[in-house]
Design a protein around this motif. Structure first.
Motif, PDB file in Angstrom:
ATOM      1  N   UNK A   1       0.854  -1.186   0.000  1.00 57.07           N
ATOM      2  CA  UNK A   1       0.000   0.000   0.000  1.00 57.07           C
ATOM      3  C   UNK A   1       0.889   1.234   0.000  1.00 57.07           C
ATOM      4  N   UNK A   2       0.706   2.095  -0.983  1.00 56.52           N
ATOM      5  CA  UNK A   2       1.496   3.314  -1.140  1.00 56.52           C
ATOM      6  C   UNK A   2       0.746   4.477  -0.490  1.00 56.52           C
ATOM      7  N   UNK A   3       1.430   5.173   0.408  1.00 57.46           N
ATOM      8  CA  UNK A   3       0.839   6.328   1.096  1.00 57.46           C
ATOM      9  C   UNK A   3       1.717   7.551   0.833  1.00 57.46           C
ATOM     10  N   UNK A   4       1.282   8.488  -0.016  1.00 58.90           N
ATOM     11  CA  UNK A   4       2.055   9.713  -0.242  1.00 58.90           C
ATOM     12  C   UNK A   4       1.904  10.657   0.952  1.00 58.90           C
ATOM     13  N   UNK A   5       2.976  11.351   1.291  1.00 66.27           N
ATOM     14  CA  UNK A   5       2.895  12.282   2.420  1.00 66.27           C
ATOM     15  C   UNK A   5       3.591  13.596   2.115  1.00 66.27           C
TER      16      UNK A   5
ATOM     17  N   UNK B   1       7.468  10.161   0.752  1.00 64.72           N
ATOM     18  CA  UNK B   1       7.473  11.488   1.376  1.00 64.72           C
ATOM     19  C   UNK B   1       8.184  12.511   0.500  1.00 64.72           C
ATOM     20  N   UNK B   2       7.539  13.647   0.296  1.00 66.24           N
ATOM     21  CA  UNK B   2       8.073  14.726  -0.540  1.00 66.24           C
ATOM     22  C   UNK B   2       8.848  15.746   0.298  1.00 66.24           C
TER      23      UNK B   2
ATOM     24  N   UNK C   1       6.217  17.375  -5.366  1.00 70.98           N
ATOM     25  CA  UNK C   1       6.041  17.232  -6.809  1.00 70.98           C
ATOM     26  C   UNK C   1       4.628  16.833  -7.210  1.00 70.98           C
ATOM     27  N   UNK C   2       3.735  16.657  -6.250  1.00 67.41           N
ATOM     28  CA  UNK C   2       2.359  16.344  -6.595  1.00 67.41           C
ATOM     29  C   UNK C   2       1.970  14.909  -6.289  1.00 67.41           C
TER      30      UNK C   2
END
Length: 251
Positions: A13-17, A44-45, A74-75
């Motif tokens: 499971x990919x979770x962007x933060x 994480x960005x 980066x979105x």
């Protein structure tokens, strides 16, 4: 009855933060408790609030948690693409996505896993099918989401009630096909784009009813720019689809 997750294929499971230090700990704890066999990748960005560093600490003591650091904000779309590419490279057979703020209930992930087990190439956690619910949203946001999805259905003919949903699970084989093309969508239009591309590959798409909760921690990343991007791109895709249908009839 809770769907079975016995003999679960390798699943990520990919979770962007981005600045989710307040929200991520609770979400991650709930996800690890709900489906212990699932692996998690936090993308994480370079969050100024230390989200990435906190995730590194968790990953150091939990071999089911991984962290991918990116150079800057980066979105949403690029974050998911980076996470999916990482997951495919590491041999995961099912790859999913969900928000860091627990708007998507981790306890409902087994429903998506069950849909894929039964043959779906893409399972979407849907707010707008029978049994789906949204909690604590103002009327204005409810109307915006319903109108956006109605617009997508009318222009793109995807046969999906919640094309903008961000709680999803893909088979790796489908993702490999989708990622072979150039995907430039940013923001929440990324979800519509991936649904559109999945449909073009004749993927089996299942919508699973979920509860969607308004975040109680952190700050929403929704902005007028994201809404405008979605409106423009969906309109262009719809015009292109209409033109192709006309050409097929003439040909």
């Amino acid at each position: 009855m809770r769907p079975s997750t016995a003999a679960l294929p390798p699943t990520l499971i990919v979770i962007p933060t981005y600045d989710e230090r307040e929200a991520l700990p609770g979400t991650l704890a709930r996800l690890r408790a709900a489906v212990p066999d699932v692996h998690v990748l936090v993308v994480d960005d370079s969050s100024p609030d230390g989200t990435g560093e906190w995730a590194d600490q968790v990953a150091a003591r939990d071999d089911h948690v991984h962290v991918l650091h990116r150079a800057g904000k980066e979105g949403l779309g690029p974050a998911y693409l980076a996470g999916f590419a990482w997951g495919l490279e590491h041999g995961y057979e099912q790859l999913g996505e969900m928000d860091a703020d627990a708007s998507h209930r981790p306890e409902q992930l087994p429903g998506l896993l069950e849909a894929v087990r039964r043959g779906a190439d893409l399972a979407i956690g849907s707010r707008w099918v029978r049994g789906g619910r949204v909690h604590d949203w103002p009327v204005s946001r409810l109307l915006l989401s319903r109108a956006a999805n109605a617009y997508v259905r009318a222009l793109l003919g995807l046969g999906v009630r919640d094309a903008t949903a961000g709680f999803r699970l893909f088979r790796a084989e489908l993702l490999e096909q989708l990622l072979a093309a150039d995907i430039a969508s940013q923001g929440y239009c990324f979800q519509v784009d991936m649904t559109r591309r999945a449909r073009a590959h004749d993927a089996v798409i299942a919508e699973v009813p979920i509860d969607f909760d308004e975040r109680t921690e952190g700050v929403s990343k929704m902005s007028p720019r994201i809404v405008a991007e979605a409106l423009v791109l969906v309109t262009l895709w719809g015009l292109s689809r209409g033109a192709q249908r006309i050409l097929r009839r003439l040909g």
